[in-house]
Design a protein around this motif. Structure first.
Motif, short mmCIF file in Angstrom:
data_model
loop_
_atom_site.label_atom_id
_atom_site.label_comp_id
_atom_site.label_asym_id
_atom_site.label_seq_id
_atom_site.Cartn_x
_atom_site.Cartn_y
_atom_site.Cartn_z
N VAL A 14 40.03 24.56 45.76
CA VAL A 14 41.02 24.85 44.73
C VAL A 14 40.63 26.08 43.91
O VAL A 14 41.49 26.90 43.58
N THR A 15 39.36 26.25 43.62
CA THR A 15 38.94 27.35 42.75
C THR A 15 38.61 28.64 43.50
O THR A 15 38.44 29.68 42.87
N ASN A 16 38.54 28.59 44.83
CA ASN A 16 38.13 29.80 45.57
C ASN A 16 39.12 30.27 46.63
O ASN A 16 38.85 31.26 47.30
N ILE A 17 40.24 29.61 46.77
CA ILE A 17 41.18 29.98 47.83
C ILE A 17 41.68 31.42 47.63
O ILE A 17 41.92 32.14 48.61
N ASP A 18 41.80 31.85 46.39
CA ASP A 18 42.25 33.22 46.13
C ASP A 18 41.26 34.27 46.62
O ASP A 18 41.64 35.42 46.89
N ASP A 19 40.01 33.89 46.77
CA ASP A 19 38.99 34.84 47.26
C ASP A 19 39.25 35.28 48.70
O ASP A 19 38.78 36.34 49.11
N ILE A 20 39.99 34.48 49.45
CA ILE A 20 40.27 34.87 50.84
C ILE A 20 41.02 36.20 50.88
O ILE A 20 40.72 37.06 51.71
N ILE A 21 41.95 36.40 49.97
CA ILE A 21 42.71 37.65 49.94
C ILE A 21 41.79 38.83 49.60
O ILE A 21 41.79 39.85 50.29
N VAL A 22 41.00 38.67 48.55
CA VAL A 22 40.11 39.75 48.13
C VAL A 22 39.09 40.05 49.23
O VAL A 22 38.85 41.22 49.56
N LEU A 23 38.50 39.02 49.82
CA LEU A 23 37.51 39.23 50.88
C LEU A 23 38.15 39.85 52.11
O LEU A 23 37.53 40.69 52.78
N SER A 24 39.39 39.47 52.42
CA SER A 24 40.09 40.08 53.56
C SER A 24 40.26 41.58 53.34
O SER A 24 40.11 42.37 54.27
N LEU A 25 40.55 41.96 52.10
CA LEU A 25 40.67 43.38 51.79
C LEU A 25 39.33 44.09 51.92
O LEU A 25 39.26 45.23 52.36
N PHE A 26 38.24 43.41 51.56
CA PHE A 26 36.91 44.00 51.77
C PHE A 26 36.65 44.20 53.26
O PHE A 26 36.11 45.22 53.68
N PHE A 27 37.04 43.21 54.07
CA PHE A 27 36.87 43.35 55.53
C PHE A 27 37.71 44.52 56.05
O PHE A 27 37.26 45.29 56.89
N ALA A 28 38.93 44.66 55.55
CA ALA A 28 39.77 45.77 55.98
C ALA A 28 39.17 47.10 55.55
O ALA A 28 39.15 48.06 56.32
N ARG A 29 38.63 47.14 54.34
CA ARG A 29 38.02 48.36 53.83
C ARG A 29 36.79 48.74 54.65
O ARG A 29 36.52 49.92 54.88
N GLY A 30 36.05 47.76 55.12
CA GLY A 30 34.82 48.03 55.87
C GLY A 30 34.99 48.03 57.38
O GLY A 30 34.01 48.09 58.11
N ALA A 31 36.24 47.96 57.85
CA ALA A 31 36.49 47.92 59.30
C ALA A 31 35.84 49.12 59.97
O ALA A 31 35.99 50.25 59.53
N GLY A 32 35.10 48.85 61.04
CA GLY A 32 34.46 49.90 61.81
C GLY A 32 33.14 50.38 61.25
O GLY A 32 32.48 51.22 61.85
N GLN A 33 32.74 49.85 60.11
CA GLN A 33 31.46 50.24 59.51
C GLN A 33 30.40 49.21 59.88
O GLN A 33 30.66 48.02 59.92
N ARG A 34 29.21 49.71 60.14
CA ARG A 34 28.11 48.81 60.49
C ARG A 34 27.68 47.96 59.30
O ARG A 34 27.57 48.44 58.19
N GLY A 35 27.45 46.69 59.55
CA GLY A 35 26.91 45.80 58.54
C GLY A 35 27.91 45.28 57.52
O GLY A 35 27.50 44.69 56.52
N THR A 36 29.19 45.49 57.76
CA THR A 36 30.20 45.05 56.80
C THR A 36 30.12 43.55 56.53
O THR A 36 30.10 43.12 55.38
N THR A 37 30.07 42.76 57.59
CA THR A 37 30.05 41.30 57.42
C THR A 37 28.81 40.86 56.64
O THR A 37 28.91 40.05 55.71
N ALA A 38 27.65 41.41 56.96
CA ALA A 38 26.42 41.04 56.26
C ALA A 38 26.51 41.41 54.78
O ALA A 38 26.10 40.63 53.91
N LYS A 39 27.06 42.57 54.47
CA LYS A 39 27.19 43.00 53.07
C LYS A 39 28.15 42.09 52.32
O LYS A 39 27.91 41.75 51.16
N ILE A 40 29.24 41.70 52.98
CA ILE A 40 30.21 40.82 52.32
C ILE A 40 29.62 39.44 52.10
O ILE A 40 29.77 38.84 51.02
N VAL A 41 28.92 38.91 53.10
CA VAL A 41 28.27 37.60 52.94
C VAL A 41 27.25 37.65 51.80
O VAL A 41 27.23 36.78 50.92
N LEU A 42 26.39 38.68 51.81
CA LEU A 42 25.37 38.81 50.76
C LEU A 42 26.03 38.95 49.39
O LEU A 42 25.64 38.27 48.43
N GLY A 43 27.04 39.80 49.30
CA GLY A 43 27.74 40.00 48.03
C GLY A 43 28.41 38.73 47.53
O GLY A 43 28.35 38.41 46.34
#
Length: 196
Positions: A14-43
């Motif tokens: 209930v409190t974090n479902i909105d994060d999916i949108i923001v995180l999806s945008l981070f994935f889109a922003r980092g598409a094709g860049q090395r280490g994007t998933t690791a940086k997003i998980v760490l962040g």
């Protein structure tokens, strides 16, 4: 303990479902860049750990360190990051190389946005934490931390679906700053920051 774990799952969703949108945008922003998933998980872990620690500190009586009135001002973080991203888009115009430089993903930016977006989480978690015993509180924390990676995986899944990925790729440079600015404004207004 099982009951607490199930309640924790529901509360996290209930409190974090909105994060999916923001995180999806981070994935889109980092598409094709090395280490994007690791940086997003760490962040996401850094930001959510900050939310959890702040909630626990307030719960355990450390309200002196994080007054409840300060929580709405966390909205300044995504607002300023969004304004900076919008400035980068406007400044770079059609220059793809410079635009890509401004799209580099940082674990610290993900953490800051996650933490800033967590003001409502803190407001919800504290009363729940105050009403449960130590064992249940521990169960909540363990479940929450386990679900962070599930949240990131869900966001990556959403961001990599072909129709969604195409929209995100095409509109990411506009959506990313708009979502961050909107998120910041909502946090500030809903929290009553600056007398709003």
């Amino acid at each position: 303990m099982v009951s607490s774990a199930l309640q924790a799952i529901g509360l996290f969703l209930v409190t974090n479902i909105d994060d999916i949108i923001v995180l999806s945008l981070f994935f889109a922003r980092g598409a094709g860049q090395r280490g994007t998933t690791a940086k997003i998980v760490l962040g996401q872990y850094l930001g959510f750990s900050g939310i959890l620690l702040a909630s626990l500190a307030v719960t355990l009586g450390a309200g002196l360190f994080l007054p409840v009135d300060a929580i709405p001002y966390f909205g300044l973080i995504p607002l300023l990051l969004g304004l900076h991203a919008a400035w980068q888009v406007w400044r770079n115009g059609d220059d793809e190389d410079e635009a890509m430089e401004g799209r580099v993903i940082s674990a610290w930016v993900v953490a800051a946005v996650t933490f800033a977006n967590g003001g409502d989480n803190i407001g919800v978690y504290v009363p729940v934490f105050l009403s449960v015993g130590t064992g249940a509180l521990l169960a909540y924390c363990v479940v929450f931390l386990a679900l962070v990676v599930v949240l990131v995986v869900a966001a990556k899944f959403v961001a990599t679906r072909k129709p969604i990925a195409e929209v995100l790729e095409r509109w990411e440079q506009v959506l990313f700053p708009l979502v961050l600015i909107g998120l910041g404004v909502v946090i500030l207004v809903e929290g009553g920051a600056f007398g709003l």
